[in-house]
Design an enzyme around this catalytic site. Structure first.
Site, short mmCIF file in Angstrom:
data_model
loop_
_atom_site.label_atom_id
_atom_site.label_comp_id
_atom_site.label_asym_id
_atom_site.label_seq_id
_atom_site.Cartn_x
_atom_site.Cartn_y
_atom_site.Cartn_z
N ARG A 176 0.85 -1.19 0.00
CA ARG A 176 0.00 0.00 0.00
C ARG A 176 0.89 1.24 0.00
O ARG A 176 2.10 1.14 0.19
CB ARG A 176 -0.91 0.01 1.23
CG ARG A 176 -0.14 0.09 2.52
CD ARG A 176 -1.06 0.20 3.73
NE ARG A 176 -0.27 0.15 4.95
CZ ARG A 176 -0.78 0.11 6.16
NH1 ARG A 176 -2.09 0.10 6.32
NH2 ARG A 176 -0.01 0.08 7.22
N ASN A 196 -4.49 8.20 4.60
CA ASN A 196 -4.29 7.44 5.84
C ASN A 196 -2.82 7.45 6.23
O ASN A 196 -1.96 7.14 5.41
CB ASN A 196 -4.73 5.99 5.68
CG ASN A 196 -4.74 5.25 7.01
OD1 ASN A 196 -5.48 5.63 7.92
ND2 ASN A 196 -3.91 4.24 7.14
N GLU A 197 -2.54 7.84 7.45
CA GLU A 197 -1.16 7.85 7.93
C GLU A 197 -0.21 8.34 6.83
O GLU A 197 0.74 7.64 6.45
CB GLU A 197 -0.74 6.47 8.43
CG GLU A 197 -1.42 6.09 9.73
CD GLU A 197 -0.83 4.86 10.40
OE1 GLU A 197 -0.13 4.09 9.72
OE2 GLU A 197 -1.06 4.68 11.61
N GLU A 214 -6.46 5.33 15.88
CA GLU A 214 -6.13 3.90 15.89
C GLU A 214 -5.26 3.59 17.10
O GLU A 214 -4.36 4.35 17.43
CB GLU A 214 -5.29 3.50 14.67
CG GLU A 214 -5.95 3.56 13.33
CD GLU A 214 -4.95 3.16 12.23
OE1 GLU A 214 -4.00 2.41 12.51
OE2 GLU A 214 -5.15 3.61 11.11
N TRP A 226 3.08 -6.50 13.18
CA TRP A 226 4.26 -6.00 12.46
C TRP A 226 5.51 -5.87 13.32
O TRP A 226 6.50 -5.31 12.88
CB TRP A 226 3.92 -4.67 11.77
CG TRP A 226 3.11 -3.72 12.62
CD1 TRP A 226 1.75 -3.55 12.57
CD2 TRP A 226 3.57 -2.83 13.63
NE1 TRP A 226 1.35 -2.62 13.49
CE2 TRP A 226 2.45 -2.15 14.15
CE3 TRP A 226 4.84 -2.54 14.16
CZ2 TRP A 226 2.54 -1.21 15.18
CZ3 TRP A 226 4.93 -1.59 15.18
CH2 TRP A 226 3.80 -0.94 15.67
N GLU A 264 -2.71 -8.33 7.45
CA GLU A 264 -2.98 -7.96 8.84
C GLU A 264 -3.92 -8.93 9.54
O GLU A 264 -4.56 -8.58 10.53
CB GLU A 264 -3.50 -6.51 8.88
CG GLU A 264 -2.40 -5.55 8.43
CD GLU A 264 -2.81 -4.09 8.46
OE1 GLU A 264 -3.95 -3.78 8.13
OE2 GLU A 264 -1.95 -3.26 8.82
N LYS A 265 -3.99 -10.18 9.03
CA LYS A 265 -4.96 -11.11 9.62
C LYS A 265 -4.60 -11.50 11.05
O LYS A 265 -5.45 -11.96 11.80
CB LYS A 265 -5.16 -12.34 8.73
CG LYS A 265 -3.92 -13.16 8.45
CD LYS A 265 -4.27 -14.30 7.49
CE LYS A 265 -3.06 -15.10 7.08
NZ LYS A 265 -2.07 -14.31 6.31
N HIS A 298 -3.44 -9.29 13.22
CA HIS A 298 -3.53 -8.06 14.03
C HIS A 298 -4.85 -8.11 14.78
O HIS A 298 -5.90 -8.39 14.20
CB HIS A 298 -3.48 -6.86 13.08
CG HIS A 298 -3.27 -5.53 13.75
ND1 HIS A 298 -4.16 -4.99 14.65
CD2 HIS A 298 -2.25 -4.64 13.63
CE1 HIS A 298 -3.70 -3.81 15.05
NE2 HIS A 298 -2.55 -3.58 14.46
C1 GLA Z 1 -1.57 1.63 10.76
C2 GLA Z 1 -2.55 1.73 9.60
C3 GLA Z 1 -3.63 0.68 9.66
C4 GLA Z 1 -3.05 -0.64 10.08
C5 GLA Z 1 -2.38 -0.49 11.41
C6 GLA Z 1 -1.83 -1.79 11.95
O1 GLA Z 1 -1.94 2.33 11.86
O2 GLA Z 1 -3.12 2.99 9.48
O3 GLA Z 1 -4.19 0.59 8.37
O4 GLA Z 1 -2.13 -1.06 9.11
O5 GLA Z 1 -1.28 0.36 11.24
O6 GLA Z 1 -1.20 -1.60 13.19
#
Ligand code: GLA
Ligand code: GLA
Length: 680
Positions: free
Chosen positions: A122, A160-161, A318, A326, A366-367, A369
């Site tokens: 991504r 996002n981020e 978040e 990760w 991320e399964k 997480h």
């Molecule tokens: C970031 C991203 C999320 C996800 C989380 C996992 O914060 O914004 O999409 O990937 O990490 O910790």
């Protein structure tokens, strides 16, 4: 303002009283429609009232360049609204779809050594790509137009981020944009050559187009070029944020706009105090990093987010209910961690508590997480803890909208010094700006002294004591501000490698700490960094590592501690100069949490600062204060794994349990209590 957001979110019952928000990233496109209905039912059960939708939905919303598919999102938003749940709608630009990167591979980022970052994960886009920008903005316009009047829409979530994976791009697009950015900053090549010190190593530029990002070179790239590239890269992403925001504001002027920051760990590429000026409310993402200071770091990050938000409430976009996916080993949270971690953010000003993510993915990277609904389903301890926290947040509704009450101690956290102090070819590559600041914070927590993380944009005079660890870059006006601060009675404390360079990363000459030499009343001719593992003893029984300085003390400057061992044995290690009613102190070595905890009372004493907590709970309890029309809210967070009774604090118990009739407030292991006192 977050108040606009709070007033846009109303319960299913139409109750518009202030309340804290609770929710998660919601990725319904990973699930079938039957699951969506269960989702909304479970969200209501858990007390969820806001979710972030569409963050990674670009490929689904625009399956081909001229094909749009909004039907599924219409349905999701309708379902959410029917369930009384607001949508923080993402602009979906974070992950470009395969059709776009196939047609336009020139949007892919390039690393310093020329490696292309291919699609397949991504955020594979160049912040400065005009092609990416045009496609992204087209999507934003379509989305904003479609959902402008949708009743579920409570806020916009840009991308996002921003910068999580693509902050530093060394492509040709970046080179062109960097040149333009430099033209604006310096106007003339002479000014740039002078600022970059290009007389060194034959680097003089005679045309703007000769200038490149600091790509992989034969040796150390020019330090000012590196520093300006950091500034530029932060600005380039900020420009993207502004471009999306402008469209959102044009089409939906009443809907507040945010983007989720990453104030955590070593995420330093984005100058968030600067970015915060561009959005309607600050949002942050935070993940716990295991280690001895894990929860101090959480508190530090939340506190700094509050500082970036100017003390106003902010949105925790978040964090995790339990393990992430990760880290090298992803440890699950212990019972109580979920609530304590979330409430610690609330203690530092979060008005929204959201997780990544609502339902744990069955597929994808991320399964493993954690999420609010785990693989095990709603019949799980995790979901029960999630629902219990939802109820707790409901009980804490009066806290919503309250602001941070200034602490007597401020800790100055400065992005420019962070960037500059950790550049290459320095006296020590072991210096860690954030760790030094975190150690001071941990020491203050250990003493039970409340402190605010602040940025250079804050009014420093609100704090009687200002700790400025490794304030490496001190332009002339900051030196003046700090001098005025101490002259007006403020007590400044700074450390090794401070005051050394100006805004161009040029050394202030005449002896260190250059810009602060007069103020601190000391002079240093040569740095004395220590090899990894080497230490020196001080005569106050503390131990230094990382750094030492050979200090010459000016007349009138007091020596608070001397080196007892090492090449500087007998010379000053910690100094203080009185400046009228204020003072300026210097700590020349890394003392670590234990050393700073032992030294700090002597540094705080002249300001008359000590813990506001009863003596027996100092260090065991962290305290913060939020205040607003609903009262003054005293948060008490148990930092330990055993129960702590707290006596002698007044206030109505909004959260927490008391022992017996009118007895002590008892904080269980890792528990949080909130007392409400009358508004001041
Ligand atoms: C970031 C991203 C999320 C996800 C989380 C996992 O914060 O914004 O999409 O990937 O990490 O910790
Ligand atoms: C080499 C180079 C010099 C200088 C020194 C620094 O000797 O020839 O230009 O860079 O290293 O140690």
């Amino acid at each position: 303002m977050i108040s606009t957001l709070l007033s846009r979110t109303s319960g299913a019952d139409g109750d518009r009283a202030p309340r804290l928000l609770y929710g998660a990233d919601y990725n319904p496109e990973q699930w079938s429609r039957s699951v969506w209905e269960e989702d909304v039912r479970l969200m209501r059960e858990a007390g969820v009232n806001v979710v972030s939708v569409g963050i990674f939905s670009w490929a689904r919303l625009q399956p081909a360049e001229n094909t749009w598919d909004f039907g599924w999102l219409d349905e999701v938003l309708d379902l959410l609204h029917a369930g009384g749940i607001g949508a923080d709608l993402a602009t979906a630009t974070a992950s470009p779809p395969p059709w776009l990167t196939t047609a336009h591979p020139e949007i892919l980022p390039v690393t310093a050594d020329g490696t292309v970052l291919w699609p397949g994960a991504r955020q594979h886009w160049r912040p400065t790509s005009p092609v990416f920008r045009a496609h992204a903005l087209r999507l934003v316009r379509e989305l904003a137009t479609r959902y402008a009047g949708h009743p579920a829409l409570v806020a916009w979530h840009v991308n996002n981020e921003l910068g999580c994976h693509n902050v530093y791009d060394f492509s040709d697009d970046a080179a062109r944009a960097f040149q333009n950015w430099l033209r604006v900053r310096y106007t003339t090549l002479d000014a740039l050559n002078s600022a970059w010190g290009t007389a060194f190593w034959s680097q003089r530029y005679t045309d703007w187009e000769q200038i490149l990002p600091p790509r992989q070179a034969a040796s150390h790239p020019n330090p000012t070029q590196q520093l300006d590239f950091k500034r530029f890269s932060s600005d380039a992403l900020k420009e993207h944020l502004r471009a999306e925001r402008d469209i959102l504001r044009e089409i939906t002027p009443d809907v507040p706009v945010t983007t989720n920051f990453m104030v955590m760990g070593n995420t330093k590429g984005m100058n968030y105090p600067d970015w915060a000026q561009e959005i309607d409310f600050v949002s942050n993402d935070h993940y716990v990093h295991p280690g001895p200071q894990a929860r101090d770091e959480l508190s530090f990050s939340a506190n700094l987010t509050s500082g970036i938000s100017g003390g106003r409430p902010w949105f925790l976009m978040e964090h995790s209910t339990s393990a992430v996916n990760w880290q090298p080993v992803n440890v699950a949270k212990r019972p109580g961690d979920l609530a304590r971690d979330s409430l610690l953010h609330v203690a530092h000003g979060a008005d929204a508590v959201c997780y990544f993510q609502w339902r744990q993915s069955a597929a994808g990277a991320e399964k493993y997480h954690s999420a609010m609904v785990p693989h095990a389903g709603a019949d799980s301890d995790l979901f029960r803890a999630v629902a219990a926290l939802g109820a707790t947040l409901k009980a804490l509704a009066p806290v919503a909208g309250s602001e941070r009450e200034a602490a007597r101690v401020g800790i100055l956290y400065d992005w420019e010094s962070w960037w500059a102090s950790e550049q290459d070819s320095h006296p020590s590559s072991l210096l860690d700006y954030r760790q030094e600041a975190l150690d001071w914070y941990s020491a203050l927590l250990a003493l039970g002294v409340r402190a605010d993380l602040v940025t250079t944009r804050a009014d420093l005079h609100r704090h009687q004591v200002l700790v400025a660890p490794v304030l490496h870059m001190v332009p002339a006006d900051l030196a003046k501000t700090l001098t005025r601060y101490t002259e007006q009675g403020g007590h400044l404390i700074t450390t090794y490698f401070s005051g050394v360079v100006d805004e161009h990363d040029h050394v202030w000459l005449g002896g260190y700490p250059g810009a602060l030499r007069e103020l601190l009343g000391i002079r240093i001719e040569e740095f004395g960094p220590l090899l990894d593992g080497d230490t020196v003893e001080l005569d106050d029984a503390t131990t230094g590592s990382l750094w030492t300085d050979r200090i010459t003390v000016a007349p009138g400057t007091d020596v608070l501690a001397r080196y007892r061992t090492g090449v500087h044995a007998g010379r000053a290690a910690v100094t203080r100069k009185a400046t009228g009613t204020g003072s300026a102190a210097y700590v020349s070595t890394r003392l670590g949490v234990a050393g700073l905890t032992s030294l700090l009372p002597r540094l705080l004493a002249p300001a008359g600062v000590e813990s506001e907590l009863p003596t027996e709970v100092r260090g065991l309890i962290e305290t913060t204060v939020r205040s607003g029309p609903g009262g003054r809210f005293l948060f008490l967070v148990n930092r330990t794994d055993t129960a702590v009774p707290v006596r002698g604090l007044d206030g109505e118990v909004l959260l927490g349990t008391t022992e017996g009739d009118g007895g002590a407030l008892v904080l269980g292991p890792r528990a949080v209590a909130v007392l409400r006192q009358p508004a001041g």
